[in-house]
Design an enzyme around this catalytic site. Structure first.
Site, PDB file in Angstrom:
ATOM      1  N   ARG A  79       5.052 -12.730   9.785  1.00 41.44           N
ATOM      2  CA  ARG A  79       5.770 -11.508   9.454  1.00 41.44           C
ATOM      3  C   ARG A  79       7.113 -11.476  10.177  1.00 41.44           C
ATOM      4  O   ARG A  79       7.319 -12.161  11.170  1.00 41.44           O
ATOM      5  CB  ARG A  79       4.955 -10.244   9.708  1.00 41.44           C
ATOM      6  CG  ARG A  79       4.227 -10.159  11.007  1.00 41.44           C
ATOM      7  CD  ARG A  79       3.193  -9.020  11.023  1.00 41.44           C
ATOM      8  NE  ARG A  79       3.734  -7.720  10.679  1.00 41.44           N
ATOM      9  CZ  ARG A  79       3.184  -6.908   9.773  1.00 41.44           C
ATOM     10  NH1 ARG A  79       2.100  -7.276   9.122  1.00 41.44           N
ATOM     11  NH2 ARG A  79       3.706  -5.735   9.535  1.00 41.44           N
ATOM     12  N   LYS A 106       4.543   0.799   9.376  1.00 40.79           N
ATOM     13  CA  LYS A 106       4.632   2.058   8.644  1.00 40.79           C
ATOM     14  C   LYS A 106       4.058   3.215   9.450  1.00 40.79           C
ATOM     15  O   LYS A 106       4.562   4.326   9.384  1.00 40.79           O
ATOM     16  CB  LYS A 106       3.891   1.923   7.308  1.00 40.79           C
ATOM     17  CG  LYS A 106       4.746   1.263   6.247  1.00 40.79           C
ATOM     18  CD  LYS A 106       4.054   1.265   4.905  1.00 40.79           C
ATOM     19  CE  LYS A 106       3.047   0.143   4.821  1.00 40.79           C
ATOM     20  NZ  LYS A 106       2.465  -0.045   3.502  1.00 40.79           N
ATOM     21  N   GLU A 145       0.873  -1.161   0.000  1.00 39.49           N
ATOM     22  CA  GLU A 145       0.000   0.000   0.000  1.00 39.49           C
ATOM     23  C   GLU A 145       0.917   1.220   0.000  1.00 39.49           C
ATOM     24  O   GLU A 145       1.824   1.300   0.837  1.00 39.49           O
ATOM     25  CB  GLU A 145      -0.872  -0.021   1.259  1.00 39.49           C
ATOM     26  CG  GLU A 145      -1.943   1.031   1.228  1.00 39.49           C
ATOM     27  CD  GLU A 145      -2.776   1.079   2.506  1.00 39.49           C
ATOM     28  OE1 GLU A 145      -2.661   0.162   3.339  1.00 39.49           O
ATOM     29  OE2 GLU A 145      -3.510   2.067   2.653  1.00 39.49           O
TER      30      GLU A 145
HETATM   31  P1  ATP Z   1       2.677  -2.141   8.055  1.00 44.44           P
HETATM   32  O1  ATP Z   1       2.029  -2.977   9.096  1.00 44.44           O
HETATM   33  O2  ATP Z   1       4.086  -1.831   8.300  1.00 44.44           O
HETATM   34  O3  ATP Z   1       1.886  -0.925   7.679  1.00 44.44           O
HETATM   35  P2  ATP Z   1       1.505  -3.509   5.889  1.00 44.44           P
HETATM   36  O4  ATP Z   1       1.379  -4.970   5.965  1.00 44.44           O
HETATM   37  O5  ATP Z   1       0.293  -2.707   6.106  1.00 44.44           O
HETATM   38  O6  ATP Z   1       2.714  -3.081   6.786  1.00 44.44           O
HETATM   39  P3  ATP Z   1       1.649  -3.370   3.069  1.00 44.44           P
HETATM   40  O7  ATP Z   1       2.119  -2.261   2.229  1.00 44.44           O
HETATM   41  O8  ATP Z   1       0.220  -3.696   3.060  1.00 44.44           O
HETATM   42  O9  ATP Z   1       2.133  -3.053   4.523  1.00 44.44           O
HETATM   43  O10 ATP Z   1       2.528  -4.666   2.807  1.00 44.44           O
HETATM   44  C1  ATP Z   1       2.860  -5.176   1.550  1.00 44.44           C
HETATM   45  C2  ATP Z   1       3.232  -6.615   1.715  1.00 44.44           C
HETATM   46  O11 ATP Z   1       4.318  -6.756   2.613  1.00 44.44           O
HETATM   47  C3  ATP Z   1       2.088  -7.411   2.282  1.00 44.44           C
HETATM   48  O12 ATP Z   1       1.946  -8.598   1.541  1.00 44.44           O
HETATM   49  C4  ATP Z   1       2.488  -7.689   3.696  1.00 44.44           C
HETATM   50  O13 ATP Z   1       1.961  -8.894   4.133  1.00 44.44           O
HETATM   51  C5  ATP Z   1       4.016  -7.704   3.603  1.00 44.44           C
HETATM   52  N1  ATP Z   1       4.600  -7.322   4.887  1.00 44.44           N
HETATM   53  C6  ATP Z   1       4.381  -6.192   5.577  1.00 44.44           C
HETATM   54  N2  ATP Z   1       5.051  -6.192   6.745  1.00 44.44           N
HETATM   55  C7  ATP Z   1       5.729  -7.361   6.785  1.00 44.44           C
HETATM   56  C8  ATP Z   1       6.609  -7.975   7.734  1.00 44.44           C
HETATM   57  N3  ATP Z   1       6.920  -7.368   8.882  1.00 44.44           N
HETATM   58  N4  ATP Z   1       7.126  -9.181   7.442  1.00 44.44           N
HETATM   59  C9  ATP Z   1       6.820  -9.788   6.286  1.00 44.44           C
HETATM   60  N5  ATP Z   1       6.006  -9.279   5.357  1.00 44.44           N
HETATM   61  C10 ATP Z   1       5.461  -8.076   5.587  1.00 44.44           C
HETATM   62 MG    MG Z   2      -1.429  -3.237   4.736  1.00 42.65          MG
END
Ligand code: ATP
Ligand code: MG
Length: 555
Positions: free
Chosen positions: A262, A272, A36
């Site tokens: 994760r 983020k 995102e």
């Molecule tokens: P955050 O919680 O930091 O905002 P998010 O999951 O909302 O992260 P996205 O931009 O939606 O961020 O993530 C893109 C991809 O990266 C998704 O498939 C998500 O599952 C993966 N991802 C995000 N954080 C992690 C993590 N800590 N470890 C592994 N994969 C991750």
């Molecule tokens: Mg997300």
């Protein structure tokens, strides 16, 4: 010089892909990385990138980069650009063009209308508070919304008017009609579309209704022919809804969703939202502040793409949550840089040394290897009467085992002569400001018979070394789990006040004048360093410490 890539250890997702290919379930695979664009990527995303792009590369398939851009209020072009740069820097290439979930808004909207027509979606006017109440809880079934039994025509009319912009944000939503008593709360008539009068970075002002994540993700996967939709464990409970959408719509393919744990790293945050808060409240110098856990921060700090990929491979892929020690990441960086980084000398806290028996005005050009093990050439270093060594390398009352310079003692200057400390000159406050030493002309590059000098210190010539700034970084948080238990500002209280130490007036050996932004060096005895890509200029060298020479944490 690079180590040959070892056969990667297997993990459950690799096995699933392998067996799907063996069984002929797919002739080739398609994965996707779906960020995102609401912030910069962090080390957790690196794990997901390495996994998705890595599997596609390994099995000769495709990996798409798709921005999951359903929430225009929090998204920005700056983040899109940064994310693309980070993926490329990590060494991966997406198949085809960059994709956006918003590319599919027309199709998603048409599918929403199909659901309404088949009686599987309705426009609900409960307020958010009422909707929460109707939803029930984990132990209690929910109640049907009073709007659930609207006629198809009424729903079509309502949804058309939502789309036309007749209503303000939040007044109505489109919901799937599934089961308000489902044990999985995600199936209790989840929201498919919301009203949001917001400008979108891709679609401009075309839409004032936006699909929810759950109504977007699986269908986008299906449109793109994704075979393995890999996400983190928090989406496990969404999988039944993911499948419900695919089963109830005329989608062109049926991707399967798989979840993995994760990555959590101690002494840092990987959210983020929290990273953005650190930036917005100026606790750090932007998203790429070298103390951040973002990929852009690692790049600025001097981490290599290979070391981050190695780290992601090493930590493995599982379905159980855990916390990885920051030391593992640092180990991977050291391991890579030890093999590849040219050596150089930089004195962080200079102490002037005058070699009284060295002829005034004389200069000898010494030639030092750029690497102790690999032949990557030599660097020239002028030796002269006045040099600098580090203040810590001379002690009047040394602790036991101290091998450096003491009054009357000897030490070897790296790649040069043995010197003896004859006299220390102090200022009015008793601080040592200069050492008077003598050198032994018989000792260039070797110890004479019968005399062994154990200590070796780094040094630079006084007149031709370059003044520079050196930034020493430590972990951004002083506790292993900075956001333990609390939401909001809690983690800010755990910021390590010593996470950045700026040293000015350091002295770098002359060869470092031609350092380029993408080079990393081992400053002998001090660690690995690189030029700061933001603040270093042609007139001012600014070095970041990438990582220390060895792990000193917890000692
Ligand atoms: P955050 O919680 O930091 O905002 P998010 O999951 O909302 O992260 P996205 O931009 O939606 O961020 O993530 C893109 C991809 O990266 C998704 O498939 C998500 O599952 C993966 N991802 C995000 N954080 C992690 C993590 N800590 N470890 C592994 N994969 C991750
Ligand atoms: Mg997300």
């Amino acid at each position: 010089m690079n180590k040959p890539e070892a056969t990667p250890p297997s993990h459950f997702l690799r096995q699933i892909v392998q067996s799907d290919l063996n069984d002929g379930k797919h002739s080739s695979i398609v994965t996707r990385f779906p960020p995102e664009p609401n912030g910069y990527l962090h080390i957790g995303h690196a794990k997901s990138i390495c996994l998705n792009f890595g599997l596609a590369r390994e099995f000769g398939g495709d990996c798409h980069l798709r921005f999951d851009d359903t929430n225009p209020a929090k998204e920005e072009q700056e983040y899109i650009d940064a994310i693309k740069q980070d993926v490329e820097w990590l060494g991966f290439e997406w198949a085809g063009k960059v994709r956006f979930a918003s590319d599919y808004f027309d199709q998603l909207h048409a599918w929403a209308i199909e659901l309404i027509k088949s009686g599987k979606a309705y426009v609900c006017e409960l307020s958010p508070e009422q909707a929460r109440e109707y939803r029930g809880s984990l132990t209690e079934a929910g109640k049907n919304s009073p709007f659930r039994d609207r006629s198809v025509d009424d729903n079509l009319d309502q949804f058309a008017r939502m789309t036309a912009g007749e209503f303000t944000d939040g007044v109505k939503v489109l919901r799937a009609k599934i089961d308000m008593a489902a044990p999985n709360m995600n199936l209790r008539d989840p929201i498919l579309y919301r009203i949001r009068h917001a400008h979108h970075h891709q679609t401009g002002d075309k839409w004032c209704v936006y699909p929810s994540y759950d109504f977007t993700h699986g269908q986008s996967d299906a449109i793109e022919g994704v075979t393995h939709s890999i996400c983190t464990l928090e989406f496990e409970d969404h999988r039944p809804l993911y499948e419900w959408c695919l089963n109830n719509l005329p989608v062109p393919a049926t991707p399967r969703q798989y979840e993995f744990a994760r990555l959590n790293l101690n002494y840092t945050v990987t959210s983020k939202r929290k990273l953005k808060q650190l930036v917005d409240e100026k606790h750090v110098d932007g998203w790429d502040d070298p103390r951040m856990s973002t990929i852009s921060a690692f790049r600025r700090r001097g981490y290599t793409p290979a070391s981050i990929r190695e780290f992601c491979e090493r930590i493995g892929v599982t379905r159980s949550d855990g916390v990885v020690d920051m030391g593992v990441l640092e180990f991977c960086i050291r391991d890579d840089l030890d093999a590849s980084a040219p050596r150089a000398m930089c004195v962080l806290k200079p102490l002037k040394v005058t070699i009284t028996n060295y002829p005034e005005g004389n200069t000898e050009l010494l030639s030092l290897p750029r690497h102790p093990k690999h032949d990557i050439g030599v660097r020239e270093l002028p030796f002269e009467r006045e040099i600098y060594i580090d203040q810590d390398d001379y002690m009047v009352e040394p602790p036991k085992g101290y091998k450096r310079l003491v009054p009357g003692g000897e030490v070897r200057l790296r790649g040069s002569y043995v010197i003896r400390a004859d006299e220390a000159i102090t200022d009015a406050d008793g601080n040592i400001v200069e050492l008077l030493c003598s050198y032994d002309p018989e000792t260039l590059g070797k110890n004479p018979e019968g005399r062994k000098v154990k200590g070796v210190v780094h040094w630079v010539p006084a007149s031709t070394s370059i003044e520079c700034e050196v930034r020493l970084y430590d972990r951004l948080f002083k506790t292993a789990n900075p956001d333990k238990g609390e939401e909001g500002a809690g983690f800010l209280e755990n910021i390590n006040p010593e996470s950045l130490v700026v040293l000015k007036g350091c002295r770098a050996e002359p060869s470092l004048a031609s350092a380029s932004a993408d080079e990393r060096f081992q400053f002998e005895r001090e660690g690995y360093f690189c030029l700061d890509s933001k603040d270093a200029t042609a007139d001012k060298l600014v070095f970041n410490r990438t990582v220390t020479l060895r792990d000193s944490w917890g000692n």
